[in-house]
Design an enzyme around this catalytic site. Sequence first.
Site, PDB file in Angstrom:
ATOM      1  N   SER A 296     135.043 120.309  -7.749  1.00  0.00           N
ATOM      2  CA  SER A 296     133.580 120.416  -7.712  1.00  0.00           C
ATOM      3  C   SER A 296     132.894 119.169  -8.260  1.00  0.00           C
ATOM      4  O   SER A 296     131.894 118.709  -7.714  1.00  0.00           O
ATOM      5  CB  SER A 296     133.114 121.642  -8.497  1.00  0.00           C
ATOM      6  OG  SER A 296     133.696 122.813  -7.988  1.00  0.00           O
ATOM      7  N   HIS A 347     129.784 119.678 -13.027  1.00  0.00           N
ATOM      8  CA  HIS A 347     129.006 119.397 -11.822  1.00  0.00           C
ATOM      9  C   HIS A 347     128.004 118.263 -12.076  1.00  0.00           C
ATOM     10  O   HIS A 347     127.898 117.329 -11.274  1.00  0.00           O
ATOM     11  CB  HIS A 347     128.244 120.648 -11.382  1.00  0.00           C
ATOM     12  CG  HIS A 347     129.140 121.745 -10.902  1.00  0.00           C
ATOM     13  ND1 HIS A 347     128.671 123.003 -10.581  1.00  0.00           N
ATOM     14  CD2 HIS A 347     130.479 121.775 -10.684  1.00  0.00           C
ATOM     15  CE1 HIS A 347     129.682 123.752 -10.185  1.00  0.00           C
ATOM     16  NE2 HIS A 347     130.787 123.033 -10.249  1.00  0.00           N
TER      17      HIS A 347
END
Length: 516
Positions: A296, A347
């Site tokens: 991610s 993230h």
Amino acid sequence: MGKALGFKEDYLFWQTIRELSAHYDYRMITVTENHQEIWLESDKNKEFPVIRLIRHDLDWANWLKRDIDRTLQNGESIRRKLYKKPIDILSIYVSKFAPVDDHDFSLKVASFKKTNVSTFILTSESFQESLQNLEHVLKKPLSIQVLKENEIDEEKVLAVKKDAISESVKKAKAEQKVFQNANKPFFTYIFIAIQIAVFILMEFKGGSTNSKTLIEFGAKYSPYIIEGEWWRFFTPMIIHIGFIHLLMNTFSLYLIGAEVERIYGNARFLFIYIFAGFAGTLGSFIMTPNLSAGASGAIFGCFGALLYFGIVYPKLFMRSMGSTVIALIIINLIYGFTVSGIDNAGHIGGLVGGFLAAGVVHLPKTRNIFRQLAFLIGTAILTYGLLQFGFTHQSSATIDDNTMARLAQKYIDDEEEDKAEEMLFNYVDENPDAPLSLFMLGNLSFDKGDLSKARDYYEKAIESNPDLHIAHYNLALVYMKLESFAKAKEQAEKAIELAPDKKAYSKLLAEIEKRL
């Protein structure tokens, strides 16, 4: 064209478009069917990023007023699509004369919502004066040579028109090349293959949701990073926790990664992706010591690279993908903040890392040495500072108690009790209020026959969490072994009170009562 008269005005119309396109980076964005109204747009011109030219012989001011209103409506539509922020548009009318009933229309400004339109009339009858005024308005010189009327025919007009359109086509083709590079997404497919292969291997080695397996394959685990396993900043990007996690990240990488690799090229993409993955892990390392893994961070780095592309080509970015990219980033970040178990720090770290890495390598076939050097120095300083901060403020004692207990149990299951005991002992030494870890140490002591130590650990676990029914049950077993049946009964009754469905607790109480 089609008119017997008006070649001079047509010639000026197309000469102005050619001049703006060739020398000042304007490109056509809207052309009417009869080619008498053309809208130009430029990334590099701040004064008037949009210029609208219309070839129309003006007669009465009323028509001009109505056309200005129409221009405002069209300009606002363009602003919403390409700019979002307020915009100044220059509307140039190429006419033989100014309106007969109003000579005060030169550079009048009209506004509608966030769009301002300045009106300028370029007349052929007073061309030299009009041209000087236009240069003053644009703050740019215009090398437009005006031929005498008898020197201009339809053929010359068509030649100038062809040159003007050709300049705009060149710019359109240059933009298309940005998205139509020969670069095949080679490394995107390589990373997809690697993460699938690693996932399959993990499933055979104990399962991708198994904490011990995740750590053995290189997931981000702060205690081991602190101990010197620096490669854990990179390996998490090829490791996934469960099939859904793998499926979502593989699909995202296929869509976003492939596009970034086509735009930036293979080598640049490789650097961006790996650095973004590292930055994502670094963000997670700074914010939480818990176990984490996944691509991610690197995928968010691809979003960051697209945002950098948007800085270099802002209008092209907004026309092609800008709104979608920004919306996806916002949606994913909101989802990460509102749903538990998602490593949002990773993230954000990946997003920033991808943006910085893209700034360092810049885009293919273009260079901006000073900007790239500034990005390189800034990225190096920021990375060093964050690493120093992370290693200074993180410690194995801050890891989640539940994660530590589960990891210890996996080592116990694999008959590595000494390693499990060492980890647990170091953990509770720094974090004495960790009921599950204390409970696990009690189990290890009980298995070794050290009942005194087991009793102490179970009592500490209960002190930290009085509702830990399994600790009450195990403490009852210890007291029973020590022949302290009254205390054993008390703990067994407490375990039953907390978990009445556990048949083993009731069975133990019955055995204790027989001894009393």
